[in-house]
Design an enzyme around this catalytic site. Structure first.
Site: not given
Ligand code: ATP
Ligand code: MG
Length: 558
Positions: A34, A260, A270
């Site tokens: 995102e 994760r 983020k």
């Molecule tokens: P954040 O909480 O940092 O916003 P998010 O999962 O909402 O993380 P996205 O932009 O939706 O962020 O993530 C893109 C991809 O990265 C998703 O498939 C998510 O599962 C993966 N991802 C995010 N954080 C991690 C992590 N700590 N370890 C492994 N994969 C991750």
């Molecule tokens: Mg997300």
């Protein structure tokens, strides 16, 4: 196709699928960020996994922006994410997409669900919807609007899109099961009204799809075979499958969840990173103290090291908190063989070599790498006034201190043995200069140079040295799990950045890569602030895991 044994459970599943001829043996994955912030080390894991497994099987990977939340997202983040993925070493080729590319198809799919009597427009308020949903122990209740006719639903949904209603007046919901033990299956929302322009589609839409609805269908539209995501989506899998069963039963991507990556002393959210940036606690998303990909790049972590680290962490379903030392070791290991050696003094103490001729300069020959002759040698000027490290002198030194002390001898690396004759102090009693004498028969590399002393220290010639700002980083947080606090501000390490006024050997006047500053660590020119007029270096990592050492010491003292 790779001949290697699969190294984790996801690679095992993919190998088995290929062997069974599932998806005609194809592997198509996606990385779906995102664009509401910069990527962090956790995303690096997802990127390496998604692009990695596809590469291993000559497959394809889409970089798909999940841009279903207009207002929270921006083009700046889109560009930053692209730069980060590229820097990590991956290429999406022409497979750059956005959920918003599919808004027309998603709208059509929603209409189809209504026509199948599997979706309805609900006019309860958000609060009422929450109340009707029930709890983990109690079933939910059907909304009074659940039995609207297909015609009425179609008309209302179109009017939602046409902008007739304000945000929150209606939502489109799937008609599944309000009593399902899985809360995600209790008539989840598919679309909500959001009268906000979108960075890609402008003001075309007054309604936007929810992530769950957009995500699975986008996977299907792109022909994704394996949809790899983190464990929190496990409970969403039945819904993911339900959407595909209703709408695209002919194509079935498989969702597989993994844990994760959490890194000790780092934030991997983020939202929380954004708060630090907004508060000015750090200098932007690429602050070298952050575990953002941009921050790690600016600090000087090589992408190879980051990929190596991700490989070491592996892919499992177990939640874990990885020590920073694991990442730093990958960095050290890569730079240990790749970074040329140089000399720099980060806390300079002036040394005058009283028996060395005034105005004379000698070029000393210094090896650029102790273990790899291919790096060659360079010349280092030596003269009467040099700088050594303040820490390499002790007035009341313990017996085992093999560096400089009054009357003591030390070798200057690639140069001579010197003896400390006099200690000059200022009025406050601080040591400001050492007067030393050198032994002309001890020049490094000459036949007569085999006189041994216990210590060897680094130095630079004062007159030839380049002044530089050296930024010494430490952990940003004082607690190993900052992500577990709502407010991280009280848990900042007040000494996370120390700025040193350093002196560098002249060969560092033009720096275009990372170096080992001998005995100090690995350093890289700062990508933003470095210039030949004002050199600025970041400490990437120290030579040893100083934290592990501290912990060991603490243990020994117990
Ligand atoms: P954040 O909480 O940092 O916003 P998010 O999962 O909402 O993380 P996205 O932009 O939706 O962020 O993530 C893109 C991809 O990265 C998703 O498939 C998510 O599962 C993966 N991802 C995010 N954080 C991690 C992590 N700590 N370890 C492994 N994969 C991750
Ligand atoms: Mg997300």
């Amino acid at each position: 196709m790779s001949d290697n044994e699969p190294t984790d459970f996801i690679r095992q599943i993919i190998s088995d699928d290929i062997a069974a001829g599932k998806h005609n043996g194809r592997v198509v994955t996606r990385f779906p960020p995102e664009p509401n912030g910069f990527l962090h080390v956790g995303h690096a894991k997802s990127i390496c996994l998604n692009f990695g497994v596809a590469e291993e099987h000559s497959g394809q990977t889409f970089l798909r922006f999940d841009d279903t939340n207009p207002g929270r997202e921006s083009e700046e983040y889109v560009e930053a994410i692209k730069a980060d993925v590229r820097w990590l070493g991956f290429d999406w080729q022409d497979r750059l997409t956005h959920a918003s590319d599919y808004f027309d198809q998603l709208f059509a799919a929603a209409v189809k669900l209504i026509e199948m009597d599997k979706a309805y427009v609900d006019s309860l308020s958000a609060e009422e919807i929450r109340e009707y949903r029930g709890t983990l122990t109690e079933p939910g209740a059907n909304s009074p609007h659940r039995e609207r006719s297909i015609e009425e639903n179609l008309a209302l949904f179109r009017r939602m899109q046409e902008g007739e209603f304000e945000d929150g007046a209606h939502v489109l919901r799937a008609k599944i099961d309000m009593a399902s033990p899985n809360m995600n299956m209790r008539d989840p929302t598919l679309y909500r009204i959001r009268k906000t322009p979108h960075q890609n589609t402008g003001d075309k839409w007054n309604i936007y799809p929810m992530y769950d609805f957009a995500h699975g269908l986008s996977d299907a539209f792109e022909g994704i075979t394996h949809s790899l995501c983190t464990l929190e989506f496990e409970d969403h899998r039945p819904l993911y499958d339900w959407f595909l069963d209703q709408l695209v039963p002919q194509h079935r991507p498989q969702q597989i969840e993994f844990s994760r990556l959490n890194l000790a002393y780092a934030l991997t959210s983020k939202r929380k990173l954004n708060a630090l940036v907004d508060n000015g606690v750090v200098n932007g998303w690429d602050d070298p103290r952050l575990a953002t990909i941009a921050g790690m790049r600016r600090r000087g972590y090589p992408p190879e090291a980051l990929r190596d680290f991700i490989g070491r962490v592996g892919v499992t379903k177990k939640e874990n908190l990885i020590e920073m030392g694991v990442l730093e070791n990958s960095v050290r290991e890569f730079l240990g063989s790749e970074a040329p050696r140089r000399m720099a003094v980060i806390k300079p103490l002036k040394v005058t070599i009283t028996n060395y001729p005034q105005g004379q300069t000698e070029q000393m020959v210094a090896m650029n790498h102790p273990a790899n002759a291919e790096f060659g040698t360079r010349e280092m000027p030596f003269s009467r006034e040099i700088y050594v490290e303040q820490d390499d002198f002790m007035e009341d030194a313990p017996r085992k201190f093999f560096r400089l002390r009054p009357g003591g001898e030390v070798r200057l690396r690639f140069a001579y043995i010197i003896r400390c004759d006099d200690v000059i102090k200022d009025d406050a009693g601080n040591v400001v200069e050492l007067r030393c004498s050198y032994d002309p028969d001890t020049k490094s590399g000459t036949a007569s140079s085999d006189r041994k002393v216990k210590g060897t220290i680094h130095w630079v010639s004062a007159q030839h040295a380049v002044a530089a700002e050296v930024r010494l980083y430490d952990r940003l947080f004082s607690v190993p799990n900052p992500g577990s606090y709502d407010d991280v501000l009280p848990h900042l390490n007040p000494r996370s950045l120390e700025i040193a006024d350093a002196r560098l050997e002249p060969a560092l006047a033009v720096a275009d890569r990372s170096y080992q500053f001998e005995r100090l660590g690995y350093f890289s020119p700062d990508a933003v602030d470095y210039s030949a007029q004002k050199p600025v270096f970041n400490r990437i990592v120290t030579l040893r895991d100083s934290w592990a050492k501290l912990e060991k010491q603490a243990m020994a003292e117990m």
